[in-house]
Motif scaffolding. Structure first.
Motif, PDB file in Angstrom:
ATOM      1  N   ALA A   4      -8.528  22.552 -11.272  1.00 45.15           N
ATOM      2  CA  ALA A   4      -7.539  22.072 -10.310  1.00 45.15           C
ATOM      3  C   ALA A   4      -6.224  22.787 -10.585  1.00 45.15           C
ATOM      4  CB  ALA A   4      -7.360  20.561 -10.435  1.00 45.15           C
ATOM      5  N   ARG A   5      -5.332  22.739  -9.606  1.00 46.02           N
ATOM      6  CA  ARG A   5      -3.944  23.165  -9.788  1.00 46.02           C
ATOM      7  C   ARG A   5      -3.084  21.913  -9.677  1.00 46.02           C
ATOM      8  NH1 ARG A   5      -2.038  25.632  -5.654  1.00 46.02           N
ATOM      9  NH2 ARG A   5      -0.323  26.714  -6.662  1.00 46.02           N
ATOM     10  N   PRO A  40      -3.243  22.026  -3.725  1.00 45.75           N
ATOM     11  CA  PRO A  40      -4.498  22.661  -3.317  1.00 45.75           C
ATOM     12  C   PRO A  40      -5.030  23.518  -4.463  1.00 45.75           C
ATOM     13  CG  PRO A  40      -2.908  22.783  -1.548  1.00 45.75           C
ATOM     14  CD  PRO A  40      -2.165  22.250  -2.741  1.00 45.75           C
ATOM     15  N   PRO A  41      -6.325  23.506  -4.729  1.00 51.69           N
ATOM     16  CA  PRO A  41      -6.856  24.161  -5.922  1.00 51.69           C
ATOM     17  C   PRO A  41      -6.803  25.685  -5.889  1.00 51.69           C
ATOM     18  CG  PRO A  41      -8.635  23.272  -4.593  1.00 51.69           C
ATOM     19  CD  PRO A  41      -7.363  22.762  -3.994  1.00 51.69           C
ATOM     20  N   VAL A  42      -6.505  26.264  -4.736  1.00 53.43           N
ATOM     21  CA  VAL A  42      -6.326  27.713  -4.624  1.00 53.43           C
ATOM     22  C   VAL A  42      -5.067  27.988  -3.808  1.00 53.43           C
ATOM     23  CG1 VAL A  42      -8.777  28.276  -4.812  1.00 53.43           C
ATOM     24  CG2 VAL A  42      -7.776  27.865  -2.560  1.00 53.43           C
ATOM     25  N   ALA A 208     -10.435  38.721   2.007  1.00 54.33           N
ATOM     26  CA  ALA A 208      -9.747  38.995   0.750  1.00 54.33           C
ATOM     27  C   ALA A 208      -9.894  37.817  -0.200  1.00 54.33           C
ATOM     28  CB  ALA A 208      -8.270  39.276   1.021  1.00 54.33           C
ATOM     29  N   PRO A 209      -9.730  38.063  -1.505  1.00 55.56           N
ATOM     30  CA  PRO A 209      -9.774  36.958  -2.469  1.00 55.56           C
ATOM     31  C   PRO A 209      -8.764  35.871  -2.095  1.00 55.56           C
ATOM     32  CG  PRO A 209      -9.821  39.058  -3.619  1.00 55.56           C
ATOM     33  CD  PRO A 209      -9.552  39.371  -2.171  1.00 55.56           C
ATOM     34  N   GLY A 210      -9.229  34.632  -2.128  1.00 54.31           N
ATOM     35  CA  GLY A 210      -8.367  33.514  -1.759  1.00 54.31           C
ATOM     36  C   GLY A 210      -8.505  33.070  -0.319  1.00 54.31           C
TER      37      GLY A 210
END
Length: 258
Positions: A4-5, A40-42, A208-210
């Protein structure tokens, strides 16, 4: 692995669950879940969202199941974390939750074939993509006020690594409103699967990543009111808790969020 963030003690941390109610921060400290603010986790890139991606949901809305994906984009302003509040405008009649599997892209993807699609996935999380029916002009082109309001899409609480989910196309989804089960379905009933969607999207643009793909919701939608606690859960990913707040309570009576 689940991550988690969170915001804690003036900084943003990566956090992991433990066997107790505590979280373990990246620096090793144990803190109570109630002591942190979940984010949000990302950090999102492009957010893709699917409309009518479950045949039962399309039928619920008296729509024919689509023959190609109905994809729209969302802004990062829409995302909030676990245990946050989502505002219901004071002047609307119907605002419903949408429990959705969210796919997180892990590396650059262009012209990916479905059979290789999971190689480009970093992991999965839960999205609750609220919609306000009052503002819906066309299911095929939902306008900004339906799906891009500030805080209208809780995400989390965990990002679960791809390797920890054996089959993302066979996960149970459930929603509870104030403890009452109101929605139940399975990702196996998607019209367009995760690999199919990655092939489709990457055929005309670079992922793209994310980047996030919100894959739609099954039938079982219901109106939500200020004070309601909405719990959306997906097998293997956890439980995402969110509370509905009235516009006048959240912003104050002089501020209009409509």
């Amino acid at each position: 692995m689940k991550t988690a963030r969170v915001a804690y003690d003036g900084a943003i941390h990566v956090a992991h669950p433990t066997d107790t109610d505590a979280l373990r921060l990246g620096d090793g400290r144990l803190v109570a879940e109630q002591a942190v603010t979940f984010l949000p986790p990302v950090v999102p890139g492009t957010i893709f969202a699917l409309g009518l991606n479950y045949a039962d949901h399309a039928k619920e809305l008296a729509f024919k199941a689509p023959e190609e994906p109905l994809v729209f984009l969302k802004g990062p302003n829409a995302l909030i974390g676990h245990r946050a509040r989502t505002v219901r405008p004071d002047n609307v009649d119907y605002m419903h939750y949408e429990c959705e599997l969210a796919v997180v892209i892990g590396r650059k993807a262009r012209n990916v074939k479905a059979e290789n699609a999971y190689d480009y996935v970093r992991g999965y999380t839960i999205a609750n993509d609220y919609a306000i029916r009052d503002y819906l002009e066309n299911y095929y082109r939902p306008n900004l006020r339906v799906k891009n309001r500030d805080g209208c899409t809780p995400l989390g609480p965990w990002l679960v690594d791809r390797e920890d989910i054996a089959d993302p196309m066979n996960l149970a989804l459930r929603t509870h409103v104030n403890g009452r089960l109101t929605q139940e379905g399975s990702t196996r009933d998607m019209i367009f699967s995760v690999p199919w969607l990655i092939e489709y999207l990457s055929s005309f643009m670079t992922l793209a990543p994310g980047d996030l793909i919100l894959t739609g919701t099954p039938e079982g939608l219901a109106d939500t009111r200020p004070g309601d606690e909405i719990v959306t859960e997906i097998e293997g990913l956890g439980r995402l808790v969110n509370t509905i707040a009235a516009q006048s309570e959240y912003y104050g009576s002089r501020h209009s969020a409509a």
